[in-house]
Design a protein around this motif. Sequence first.
Motif, PDB file in Angstrom:
ATOM      1  N   ILE A  71       0.838  -1.196   0.000  1.00 31.54           N
ATOM      2  CA  ILE A  71       0.000   0.000   0.000  1.00 31.54           C
ATOM      3  C   ILE A  71       0.876   1.250   0.000  1.00 31.54           C
ATOM      4  N   ALA A  72       0.260   2.389  -0.326  1.00 32.06           N
ATOM      5  CA  ALA A  72       0.960   3.680  -0.273  1.00 32.06           C
ATOM      6  C   ALA A  72       0.568   4.406   1.008  1.00 32.06           C
ATOM      7  N   VAL A  73       1.550   5.010   1.662  1.00 28.50           N
ATOM      8  CA  VAL A  73       1.308   5.742   2.902  1.00 28.50           C
ATOM      9  C   VAL A  73       1.866   7.150   2.762  1.00 28.50           C
ATOM     10  N   MET A  74       1.045   8.133   3.080  1.00 32.85           N
ATOM     11  CA  MET A  74       1.494   9.519   3.112  1.00 32.85           C
ATOM     12  C   MET A  74       1.193  10.082   4.493  1.00 32.85           C
ATOM     13  N   THR A  75       2.243  10.483   5.207  1.00 33.87           N
ATOM     14  CA  THR A  75       2.055  11.096   6.516  1.00 33.87           C
ATOM     15  C   THR A  75       2.257  12.603   6.405  1.00 33.87           C
ATOM     16  N   GLY A  76       1.817  13.311   7.421  1.00 26.09           N
ATOM     17  CA  GLY A  76       1.889  14.764   7.396  1.00 26.09           C
ATOM     18  C   GLY A  76       0.907  15.386   6.428  1.00 26.09           C
ATOM     19  N   VAL A  77      -0.146  14.637   6.103  1.00 24.58           N
ATOM     20  CA  VAL A  77      -1.158  15.100   5.144  1.00 24.58           C
ATOM     21  C   VAL A  77      -2.495  15.197   5.875  1.00 24.58           C
TER      22      VAL A  77
END
Length: 382
Positions: A108-114
């Motif tokens: 999966i793709a993970v984007m933090t700080g969003v």
Amino acid sequence: MYDLIIVGAGPAGSSAARTAGSLGLQTLVLERQAFPRYKACGGALSLRAASYLGFDLPPDVIERSIYGARICYGDERTERRKDHRIAMLVTRSSFDDHLLRMSAETGIAVMTGVRVTNLVESAGHVQVQTNAQAYRAPYVIVAEGAHGGLKYLVRRRDSRSQYGVCVVTEVPADETSIDRHIHEAIAVHFGVARMGYGWVFPHADYFSVGIGGLARDMANPKAVMIDFLARQGFRGKYRLRGHLIPVGGIKRRLTTRRVLLAGDAAGFVDSFSGEGIAYAIRSGQIAATNVAEALSQPRETNCVGEYALRCEAEFGEDLRYSLLLARLLHFSPSVVIRAFVRSPAAVERFLEVPARRSSYRDFVRWLVPNLPALLLDRSRKG
């Protein structure tokens, strides 16, 4: 364009992501904080929660194994221990970070700080607007916890009688001091707040100390916490952090056609103990499975509508009985809770619930017919 977007990377979001990734869904997780991050929580992990994970936690994540409990009301207390583990203690920053990393291994793709600011649902997809840009997917799982506002695009806001307020802090201590205070057990103090309690949980190098109760009946949670700390002998200067917790067992709307709520966002919390991790993990898994089923159909169907039915079948009864027990014991705390605390048999039976050897239904069905005898015994001792 993704198959699924998950908002929030706590236990509900990470569990949903791991399930979705394992099922081959192109999945994006959007999390507003960088991991590992601090999470205000006592950190008690029931065996029910651990059983849902689908993998063993590494030793460095499990800080303490718990075999018993000290249950207190005023100056009275009962302490019972089992020969089997009933729970584990974890620090949520490490635990949640491990869950997210396990989920990321599925591709999966993970984007933090969003930070997600809005969801716009249309006929064919949901547009997820963030502080940076927009993303799209046919389905979105909202697993933002109790504090986020996106869930109110699906369900109404809770009243102050439908959520609690907790205040928690960490008190540094060495292993010797921790074992001297309480060894392989947790301390629960009733009478601190209505529909709640105070706690002292021993971790690896600190005590998690906190209080929680119904928001409607706790005008000044900070003052309650300061008083509780002092009464437990903790007189230093500690950073106090507050958080909300929904009352579980209340009927709430969980889905639109394309958006599903999981974990605390859905209100899946044990109303007696305050535990939400188990239900967060399982509801996230169920939500992702329903999305995968919906996407596998040749024509669009409302498979996500079955999500609420599946959650109800798996743990709805347990949540309702936890609420019934909380209301029963807190109806007249000085009478009912005192009788409970004075009864080793009642405490002994209750400890089988987090150990997953019994259920709230079993405990309540034992307690109700035995309550008159417990109350009579309490009046004799009093």
